[in-house]
Scaffold this motif. Structure first.
Motif, mmCIF file in Angstrom:
data_model
loop_
_atom_site.group_PDB
_atom_site.id
_atom_site.type_symbol
_atom_site.label_atom_id
_atom_site.label_comp_id
_atom_site.label_asym_id
_atom_site.label_seq_id
_atom_site.Cartn_x
_atom_site.Cartn_y
_atom_site.Cartn_z
ATOM 1 N N LEU A 150 4.851 10.749 3.345
ATOM 2 C CA LEU A 150 4.704 9.304 3.160
ATOM 3 C C LEU A 150 4.576 8.578 4.487
ATOM 4 O O LEU A 150 3.762 7.662 4.639
ATOM 5 C CB LEU A 150 5.910 8.745 2.381
ATOM 6 C CG LEU A 150 6.013 9.110 0.900
ATOM 7 C CD1 LEU A 150 7.336 8.627 0.327
ATOM 8 C CD2 LEU A 150 4.851 8.497 0.135
ATOM 9 N N TYR A 151 5.376 8.993 5.456
ATOM 10 C CA TYR A 151 5.424 8.273 6.736
ATOM 11 C C TYR A 151 4.112 8.380 7.499
ATOM 12 O O TYR A 151 3.764 7.488 8.275
ATOM 13 C CB TYR A 151 6.578 8.815 7.581
ATOM 14 C CG TYR A 151 6.928 7.938 8.756
ATOM 15 C CD1 TYR A 151 7.601 6.734 8.566
ATOM 16 C CD2 TYR A 151 6.589 8.308 10.061
ATOM 17 C CE1 TYR A 151 7.935 5.919 9.644
ATOM 18 C CE2 TYR A 151 6.916 7.502 11.133
ATOM 19 C CZ TYR A 151 7.587 6.310 10.918
ATOM 20 O OH TYR A 151 7.905 5.506 11.978
ATOM 21 N N GLN A 152 3.365 9.458 7.270
ATOM 22 C CA GLN A 152 2.074 9.618 7.946
ATOM 23 C C GLN A 152 1.099 8.500 7.578
ATOM 24 O O GLN A 152 0.216 8.157 8.360
ATOM 25 C CB GLN A 152 1.453 10.976 7.588
ATOM 26 C CG GLN A 152 2.111 12.164 8.259
ATOM 27 C CD GLN A 152 1.565 12.426 9.647
ATOM 28 O OE1 GLN A 152 1.620 11.577 10.523
ATOM 29 N NE2 GLN A 152 1.016 13.609 9.845
ATOM 30 N N SER A 153 1.252 7.923 6.386
ATOM 31 C CA SER A 153 0.389 6.820 5.975
ATOM 32 C C SER A 153 0.792 5.512 6.644
ATOM 33 O O SER A 153 0.027 4.539 6.587
ATOM 34 C CB SER A 153 0.446 6.652 4.451
ATOM 35 O OG SER A 153 0.017 7.832 3.800
ATOM 36 N N ASN A 185 0.799 7.364 11.851
ATOM 37 C CA ASN A 185 0.165 8.673 11.851
ATOM 38 C C ASN A 185 0.633 9.466 13.076
ATOM 39 O O ASN A 185 0.093 9.332 14.174
ATOM 40 C CB ASN A 185 -1.355 8.531 11.863
ATOM 41 C CG ASN A 185 -2.056 9.838 11.517
ATOM 42 O OD1 ASN A 185 -1.476 10.916 11.644
ATOM 43 N ND2 ASN A 185 -3.289 9.754 11.080
ATOM 44 N N ARG A 234 0.825 -1.199 0.000
ATOM 45 C CA ARG A 234 0.000 0.000 0.000
ATOM 46 C C ARG A 234 0.866 1.258 0.000
ATOM 47 O O ARG A 234 0.646 2.170 -0.786
ATOM 48 C CB ARG A 234 -0.923 0.002 1.218
ATOM 49 C CG ARG A 234 -1.952 1.131 1.225
ATOM 50 C CD ARG A 234 -3.025 0.862 2.272
ATOM 51 N NE ARG A 234 -2.486 0.796 3.617
ATOM 52 C CZ ARG A 234 -2.342 1.862 4.425
ATOM 53 N NH1 ARG A 234 -2.728 3.049 4.015
ATOM 54 N NH2 ARG A 234 -1.860 1.720 5.638
ATOM 55 N N VAL A 235 1.838 1.342 0.912
ATOM 56 C CA VAL A 235 2.722 2.509 1.008
ATOM 57 C C VAL A 235 4.133 2.018 1.296
ATOM 58 O O VAL A 235 4.332 1.076 2.070
ATOM 59 C CB VAL A 235 2.273 3.478 2.133
ATOM 60 C CG1 VAL A 235 3.231 4.660 2.219
ATOM 61 C CG2 VAL A 235 0.859 3.964 1.901
ATOM 62 N N SER A 242 7.916 3.841 2.342
ATOM 63 C CA SER A 242 8.512 5.120 2.729
ATOM 64 C C SER A 242 9.963 4.908 3.148
ATOM 65 O O SER A 242 10.244 4.084 4.027
ATOM 66 C CB SER A 242 7.720 5.740 3.891
ATOM 67 O OG SER A 242 8.365 6.884 4.402
ATOM 68 N N THR A 271 3.718 -0.648 4.353
ATOM 69 C CA THR A 271 2.431 -1.154 4.822
ATOM 70 C C THR A 271 1.782 -1.938 3.683
ATOM 71 O O THR A 271 1.935 -1.589 2.518
ATOM 72 C CB THR A 271 1.484 -0.025 5.266
ATOM 73 O OG1 THR A 271 1.262 0.869 4.156
ATOM 74 C CG2 THR A 271 2.044 0.753 6.432
#
Length: 398
Positions: A133-136, A139, A103-104, A106, A227
């Motif tokens: 990016l890291y917020q996904s 959080n 999904r993500v 980073s 993730t």
């Protein structure tokens, strides 16, 4: 005919239907409760870490057998594992983002530093990230207790315990020094609470470019955080990524082996509860229908003498079992939902909110209905066969 037999023995039918309802209610209540608890626990674990973390491969000793053929492998000392950048990490990142399971992804740089404020100094595990990016993945905005989640060139985010020990707040400046001897002043823009005292004492975040220059990795990264869409498939995805890239891929299942084992144990316990409850329901329905066959032996004999086939007699008792299972399951689902609502009202936190969210899954309710109906049909099989095999003459004579 099946419904008439049930109405004639209404007390027996009522009691067995209540038994089925209680069993189904237990299954619905326990399944929803366990699912909510597991979802809450997994969410708490994964809100502070990625599903998969890619690291450079560990350094291995290469034994040159031609130099010393008598050298034993168990006498070789493992090399010191040095922190290093991931080779061609941009290409690896592009490959990861093309995978449908991911999904993500980073990039990040992490290392040990010292943080100074006047005469006080503390050890700090510094992580440099691309915040967008890291917020996904984690959080940080949800963990803020003061300030804002922002990472520009001179910004830093630290934990609550570290801020309290140094006596600093939002807007204060800190001197951060790395193991390479490089140092830099940062301004605190936010204070985070990770829900863990050690993490609040030792964790800090800066921007990716600032961390690369401070920690001595110009243009490089030491890890890639990932993730995936299915958190429970993280280990399989990590193994495939490791096979494709040659990097070390650690999934959250591997790094939290004891926690995942506890989750699996809960699932197995829930399955065992459902099995034994279903078994008790099956025996209850079967016992009632066996008694019904004995009580209605003469009626069955008359029906057989009138021309009803053995298959039709079997269907009568199979329908009774199915109706008992389905009727009890409908009542049980309603009781299970009511019990969940009462539990959510009674078991709450100090703030008056539920301890964790419990959702009513419609799929689970339909599965409970189908399982109870199927259990009723299967438990009615033996009594139905017995009724179909009755000799009409013997049954009428009694």
């Amino acid at each position: 005919m099946a419904s008439r037999f049930l109405r004639e023995g209404r007390m027996q039918s009522l009691f067995i239907m209540l038994g089925v309802a209680i069993g189904v209610a237990v299954i619905v209540f326990m399944s929803a409760l366990m699912q909510g608890l597991q979802t809450n626990l997994v969410k708490r674990v994964l809100t502070a870490q990625p599903h998969i973390q890619l690291l450079p491969p560990k350094e291995q000793v290469r034994i040159l057998h031609g130099q010393d053929a008598a050298l034993r492998v168990d006498q070789v000392q493992a090399p010191l594992q040095r922190l290093k950048s991931i080779d061609q990490w941009q290409a690896v990142l592009h490959l990861l983002r093309a995978l449908p399971e991911v999904r993500v992804a980073s990039p990040a740089v992490s290392g040990s530093t010292f943080i100074q404020r006047g005469a006080a100094s503390r050890a700090l595990s510094l992580t440099a990230v691309d915040l967008a990016l890291y917020q996904s993945i984690v959080n940080l905005s949800e963990k803020l207790v003061a300030g804002q989640a922002r990472l520009q060139a001179s910004d830093i985010l630290i934990g609550t315990e570290l801020a309290a020990e140094l006596g600093v707040g939002v807007g204060d400046k800190l001197l951060v020094q790395s193991a390479t001897g490089a140092s830099r002043h940062f301004t605190i823009v936010g204070i985070l609470d990770f829900g863990n005292k050690v993490a609040n004492q030792r964790t800090g975040f800066v921007s990716l470019h600032s961390g690369q220059s401070l920690l001595g990795y110009p243009g490089g990264v030491t890890s890639i955080d990932i993730t995936v869409h299915d958190v429970y498939a993280a280990q399989e995805v990590a193994q495939r990524i490791q096979a494709h890239t040659g990097l070390q891929a650690d999934s959250w299942i591997q790094t939290n082996a004891q926690f995942f084992s506890a989750i699996r144990s809960q699932s197995m316990a829930n399955t065992a509860i459902r099995f034994f409850v279903g078994l008790s329901v099956a025996f209850g329905i079967a016992s009632v229908l066996v008694v019904s066959v004995v009580q209605r032996a003469k009626e069955i004999g008359i029906l057989r003498a009138m021309g009803i086939s053995r298959a039709q007699v079997m269907r009568i008792f199979l329908l009774q079992g199915g109706l008992l299972g389905l009727g009890g399951a409908v009542i049980g689902c309603a009781l299970g939902i009511l019990a969940l609502q009462l539990w959510l009202q009674m078991v709450q936190t100090a703030e008056g909110t539920p301890m964790f969210a419990v959702a009513i899954d419609l799929t689970m309710l339909f599965q409970a209905l189908a399982l109870a109906t199927l259990t009723g049909l299967l438990s009615a099989w033996a009594p139905a066969v017995r009724a179909a095999r009755l000799d009409p003459v013997v049954a009428i004579r009694g």
